[in-house]
Structure formats: structure tokens, C-alpha cells
Design a protein around this motif. Structure first.
Motif, PDB file in Angstrom:
ATOM      1  N   LEU A 218      -2.321  -0.150   2.922  1.00 45.48           N
ATOM      2  CA  LEU A 218      -1.559   0.658   3.875  1.00 45.48           C
ATOM      3  C   LEU A 218      -1.742   0.153   5.301  1.00 45.48           C
ATOM      4  N   GLY A 219      -2.966  -0.254   5.644  1.00 42.65           N
ATOM      5  CA  GLY A 219      -3.213  -0.773   6.978  1.00 42.65           C
ATOM      6  C   GLY A 219      -2.412  -2.036   7.254  1.00 42.65           C
ATOM      7  N   ILE A 220      -2.370  -2.940   6.268  1.00 36.44           N
ATOM      8  CA  ILE A 220      -1.591  -4.169   6.425  1.00 36.44           C
ATOM      9  C   ILE A 220      -0.109  -3.847   6.540  1.00 36.44           C
ATOM     10  N   ARG A 221       0.365  -2.903   5.722  1.00 33.57           N
ATOM     11  CA  ARG A 221       1.784  -2.538   5.764  1.00 33.57           C
ATOM     12  C   ARG A 221       2.161  -1.988   7.135  1.00 33.57           C
ATOM     13  N   ASN A 222       1.319  -1.145   7.694  1.00 29.57           N
ATOM     14  CA  ASN A 222       1.615  -0.582   9.017  1.00 29.57           C
ATOM     15  C   ASN A 222       1.651  -1.666  10.097  1.00 29.57           C
ATOM     16  N   ARG A 223       0.716  -2.611   9.998  1.00 26.66           N
ATOM     17  CA  ARG A 223       0.703  -3.683  10.995  1.00 26.66           C
ATOM     18  C   ARG A 223       1.943  -4.574  10.893  1.00 26.66           C
ATOM     19  N   LEU A 224       2.353  -4.871   9.663  1.00 32.02           N
ATOM     20  CA  LEU A 224       3.544  -5.705   9.466  1.00 32.02           C
ATOM     21  C   LEU A 224       4.797  -4.997   9.959  1.00 32.02           C
ATOM     22  N   ALA A 225       4.864  -3.689   9.712  1.00 30.85           N
ATOM     23  CA  ALA A 225       6.023  -2.930  10.174  1.00 30.85           C
ATOM     24  C   ALA A 225       6.122  -2.962  11.691  1.00 30.85           C
ATOM     25  N   ALA A 226       4.955  -2.819  12.344  1.00 32.88           N
ATOM     26  CA  ALA A 226       4.946  -2.869  13.812  1.00 32.88           C
ATOM     27  C   ALA A 226       5.267  -4.268  14.320  1.00 32.88           C
ATOM     28  N   ARG A 227       4.758  -5.275  13.646  1.00 37.05           N
ATOM     29  CA  ARG A 227       4.987  -6.651  14.085  1.00 37.05           C
ATOM     30  C   ARG A 227       6.458  -7.042  14.010  1.00 37.05           C
ATOM     31  N   TYR A 228       7.123  -6.643  12.909  1.00 37.76           N
ATOM     32  CA  TYR A 228       8.515  -7.060  12.701  1.00 37.76           C
ATOM     33  C   TYR A 228       9.528  -5.970  13.074  1.00 37.76           C
ATOM     34  N   HIS A 229       9.023  -4.866  13.617  1.00 38.24           N
ATOM     35  CA  HIS A 229       9.883  -3.773  14.060  1.00 38.24           C
ATOM     36  C   HIS A 229      10.799  -3.292  12.922  1.00 38.24           C
ATOM     37  N   ILE A 230      10.161  -3.032  11.774  1.00 40.73           N
ATOM     38  CA  ILE A 230      10.903  -2.533  10.614  1.00 40.73           C
ATOM     39  C   ILE A 230      10.218  -1.273  10.089  1.00 40.73           C
ATOM     40  N   ASP A 231      10.918  -0.552   9.236  1.00 39.80           N
ATOM     41  CA  ASP A 231      10.344   0.634   8.613  1.00 39.80           C
ATOM     42  C   ASP A 231       9.235   0.210   7.652  1.00 39.80           C
ATOM     43  N   VAL A 232       8.190   1.025   7.537  1.00 40.27           N
ATOM     44  CA  VAL A 232       7.081   0.669   6.643  1.00 40.27           C
ATOM     45  C   VAL A 232       7.555   0.488   5.203  1.00 40.27           C
ATOM     46  N   TYR A 233       8.581   1.243   4.806  1.00 43.51           N
ATOM     47  CA  TYR A 233       9.062   1.151   3.432  1.00 43.51           C
ATOM     48  C   TYR A 233       9.847  -0.134   3.175  1.00 43.51           C
ATOM     49  N   ASP A 234      10.164  -0.855   4.257  1.00 43.69           N
ATOM     50  CA  ASP A 234      10.849  -2.139   4.100  1.00 43.69           C
ATOM     51  C   ASP A 234       9.867  -3.298   3.997  1.00 43.69           C
ATOM     52  N   VAL A 235       8.589  -3.016   4.162  1.00 40.17           N
ATOM     53  CA  VAL A 235       7.564  -4.053   3.985  1.00 40.17           C
ATOM     54  C   VAL A 235       7.350  -4.242   2.493  1.00 40.17           C
ATOM     55  N   THR A 236       7.476  -5.472   2.018  1.00 43.45           N
ATOM     56  CA  THR A 236       7.393  -5.746   0.581  1.00 43.45           C
ATOM     57  C   THR A 236       5.979  -6.130   0.164  1.00 43.45           C
ATOM     58  N   ALA A 237       5.738  -6.055  -1.139  1.00 40.69           N
ATOM     59  CA  ALA A 237       4.441  -6.464  -1.677  1.00 40.69           C
ATOM     60  C   ALA A 237       4.182  -7.938  -1.407  1.00 40.69           C
ATOM     61  N   GLU A 238       5.248  -8.723  -1.446  1.00 36.18           N
ATOM     62  CA  GLU A 238       5.101 -10.159  -1.195  1.00 36.18           C
ATOM     63  C   GLU A 238       4.651 -10.429   0.248  1.00 36.18           C
ATOM     64  N   MET A 239       5.185  -9.645   1.185  1.00 40.72           N
ATOM     65  CA  MET A 239       4.790  -9.810   2.591  1.00 40.72           C
ATOM     66  C   MET A 239       3.302  -9.481   2.766  1.00 40.72           C
ATOM     67  N   ILE A 240       2.850  -8.414   2.111  1.00 36.00           N
ATOM     68  CA  ILE A 240       1.435  -8.023   2.204  1.00 36.00           C
ATOM     69  C   ILE A 240       0.559  -9.087   1.557  1.00 36.00           C
ATOM     70  N   HIS A 241       1.026  -9.632   0.440  1.00 34.55           N
ATOM     71  CA  HIS A 241       0.279 -10.686  -0.259  1.00 34.55           C
ATOM     72  C   HIS A 241       0.099 -11.911   0.637  1.00 34.55           C
ATOM     73  N   GLU A 242       1.090 -12.228   1.429  1.00 28.28           N
ATOM     74  CA  GLU A 242       0.990 -13.371   2.331  1.00 28.28           C
ATOM     75  C   GLU A 242      -0.115 -13.161   3.371  1.00 28.28           C
ATOM     76  N   GLU A 243      -0.323 -11.902   3.757  1.00 25.91           N
ATOM     77  CA  GLU A 243      -1.369 -11.589   4.723  1.00 25.91           C
ATOM     78  C   GLU A 243      -2.760 -11.632   4.100  1.00 25.91           C
ATOM     79  N   ARG A 244      -2.878 -11.112   2.876  1.00 26.07           N
ATOM     80  CA  ARG A 244      -4.162 -11.082   2.173  1.00 26.07           C
ATOM     81  C   ARG A 244      -3.958 -11.592   0.763  1.00 26.07           C
ATOM     82  N   GLN A 245      -4.116 -12.883   0.574  1.00 24.37           N
ATOM     83  CA  GLN A 245      -3.755 -13.495  -0.698  1.00 24.37           C
ATOM     84  C   GLN A 245      -4.715 -13.165  -1.830  1.00 24.37           C
ATOM     85  N   GLU A 246      -5.879 -12.615  -1.511  1.00 25.96           N
ATOM     86  CA  GLU A 246      -6.763 -12.189  -2.590  1.00 25.96           C
ATOM     87  C   GLU A 246      -6.237 -10.940  -3.296  1.00 25.96           C
TER      88      GLU A 246
END
Length: 315
Positions: free
Chosen positions: A100-128
Motif C-alpha cells: 500500500l505504501g508503494i502504491r500511494n507513492r506511485l500514485a503521487a509520483r505519476y499523478h494518478i488514482d491509487v486504483y490505477d497503479v498496477t501490480a506490475e508497477m509495484i513489482h518494478e519498485e520492489r522486485q522481491e
């Protein structure tokens, strides 16, 4: 021991007025507010000694504050509370919290809704974190799937919802919380054996001793052995006559027992230790719930300590 409990009480008082109050306002736990405060108390007690170590006490002029300490610990209390709400383990909840923390940061970074952040985008941030785990967590947290449904998904229970130690929720009530046990250890380990003796009687480890009068205590062989081994109280051992009135607190005057030329402990020791023990338990109950103190595993814990003490002095 009293100093440690006073410090613990101060930390908890500060938490309830500041960090705890702020967290309750921000997270709106509703009916789970008491669980959050209880979890926060346990987290504080578990980490108190890491704050109150010798390095912190070298400068007597320094004024120590709990604010930074409490802010640091609040995340752990939040994780424990949300784990209870979601019905998952602490490790799984920490994974939820991270995602959830990564999703919120990505949403703020790309100026998109949190629900538009995909699992693939989160995986790119934390590949483990696998895409599968991320999707499973988001589906549950966004209400698209229940725990039972997720368990039925191939591999999900192995990757995202199984505790590292294979200890599922069904074992929750079968073991004592490690934080509670650490607090009990701290509570008892700082006591002398004579103090521990009365503390364990007060908690209910012995019906026999709980019903004893002061005069019965004074001539009890085990109690005498404990007092004799204590350098502070050994001087209270005397020889003389003892009259035991109302044995086991019965009211019949003809039950008085007279003992001649026996070894006994002066009655002041018993009265003082009983008073001090009640004070210690009252302090402990300020920082831990009575359910934790009287829970099944807690009863077993105290009974084991009682048996160890008796075995040590019953010679």
C-alpha cells in the motif's frame, strides 16, 4: 523494578496523550480502538529496555522524551492492529503495509488514482515482491476477494498468506504472546525470591498460602527457608513461642494453635511484602490487560515459576 514500571507507565501515558491519540484520529479504528491501544502498550513494553539502556542514562542533566521513541513504535502497533482486523499474520500484514505504501507513492509520483497503479508497477519498485503476491494483496485490500477465496487460488496460500513459521491463526490462543511473556519475565526477574513468593501467591498460584494468616506464614518451613536465604530479611528469623489464631482464617477460637520454642519470621515482613506485592500488581495492570494476566497460558507460566520457587526452597 519499580523504576522500570514507572518508566513504562510514563511512556504509556505519553502515548495515550500524543502519538496514540494522533493515530486513532488518523486511522479511525472505530470499535478496534481499544485493540490498537492495547497493541501499542505491548509494543512499548517489549521495546522499553532498548530505549532505557545505560547509554541514555550517562547524562543526568538530559531530559529524556518519549515522542521520537513512540513515533518509531507506532508503525508496529498499527501493523498488529490491522493484522487483527484483516485476520492475517503480522508478516502478511507487513507485506500489505509495504504494498500500500508503494502504491500511494506511485500514485503521487505519476499523478494518478491509487486504483490505477498496477501490480506490475509495484513489482518494478520492489522486485522481491512477486506480481502474484501483489495482485493477491490488492484484491483482498480493495475488497474484490475474501481470504477464503484467496486460499483457494493456486499457490496463493503458500506465497502470501502462510506464516513463515507455519503457525496459522488456529494456534493464536495456544501460545502466550512473546511480548506478554517478556513483560512477565521483566516483572519477576527484578524481584528477590521473597518478593516473587508473595507475587505468585497474590496472582493465585497456591490456595494453601492464599488462605494463610500472618502467624501461619511466620512458621511455614518453605517461607522460613526463603527468608533465611535473603540477606535483607534473614535478621527477622527468631526463636520463641507462636500462637496461631484462626488457622486458615476460620473463626473458631478453639482452633487456636500454640507452638513452643519454634523458629519463626517476624510478622512485619509478611505484612510489608503483601502490601508491596499488591502495589506491584496494580502497576502492572496499568500497562497490560487483565485478560493477558489471567489467560490460560499466563496461568501456566506463573504456575511453572511457582513450582520452580518451591522446589528451590523445599529442602
Amino acid at each position: 523494578m519499580i523504576i522500570v514500571l514507572n518508566l513504562l507507565t510514563m511512556a504509556i501515558d505519553e502515548m495515550e496523550k500524543t502519538t496514540g491519540k494522533h493515530c486513532l484520529k488518523r486511522h479511525k479504528f472505530g470499535q478496534d480502538e481499544e485493540d490498537f491501544i492495547s497493541n501499542f502498550k505491548i509494543v512499548i513494553s517489549d521495546n522499553l529496555l532498548s530505549f532505557n539502556d545505560s547509554a541514555h542514562l550517562e547524562d543526568e542533566e538530559k531530559q529524556y522524551q518519549f515522542s521520537t521513541f513512540l513515533k518509531h513504535l507506532s508503525s508496529e502497533a498499527l501493523v498488529l492492529t490491522y493484522a487483527g482486523i484483516h485476520g492475517v499474520t503480522r508478516d502478511v500484514e507487513k507485506k500489505f503495509h509495504l504494498i500500500l505504501g508503494i502504491r500511494n507513492r506511485l500514485a503521487a509520483r505519476y499523478h494518478i488514482d491509487v486504483y490505477d497503479v498496477t501490480a506490475e508497477m509495484i513489482h518494478e519498485e520492489r522486485q522481491e515482491l512477486t506480481v502474484k503476491d501483489i495482485k493477491a494483496a490488492l484484491d483482498f485490500l480493495d475488497g474484490r476477494m475474501s481470504i477464503d477465496q484467496m486460499m483457494e487460488e493456486d499457490g496463493i496460500e503458500g506465497e502470501a498468506f502462510e506464516d513463515k513459521n507455519n503457525e496459522g491463526p488456529e494456534l493464536k490462543n495456544e501460545v502466550m504472546d512473546i511480548n506478554v511473556q517478556k513483560l512477565f519475565d521483566l516483572f519477576l526477574d527484578r524481584m528477590s525470591d521473597i518478593e516473587k513468593f508473595f507475587a505468585l501467591i497474590e496472582i493465585g498460584c497456591s490456595e494453601k498460602y492464599a488462605s494463610m494468616t500472618v502467624s501461619q506464614f511466620s512458621v511455614d518451613p518453605v517461607f522460613i527457608n526463603i527468608v533465611e536465604a535473603d540477606s535483607r530479611y534473614a535478621k527477622n528469623i527468631k526463636m520463641g513461642d507462636v500462637v496461631i489464631k484462626r488457622p486458615d482464617r476460620h473463626s473458631y477460637t478453639d482452633r487456636d494453635i500454640e507452638l513452643k520454642d519454634v523458629k519463626f519470621v517476624g510478622g512485619t515482613v509478611v505484612r510489608y511484602q503483601r502490601e508491596q506485592t499488591r502495589f506491584r500488581w496494580a502497576k502492572l495492570k496499568e500497562v497490560i490487560s487483565e485478560d493477558d494476566i489471567l489467560g490460560n497460558k499466563s496461568v501456566e507460566y506463573f504456575q511453572e515459576k511457582w513450582d520452580e520457587l518451591l522446589n528451590k526452597y523445599n529442602y
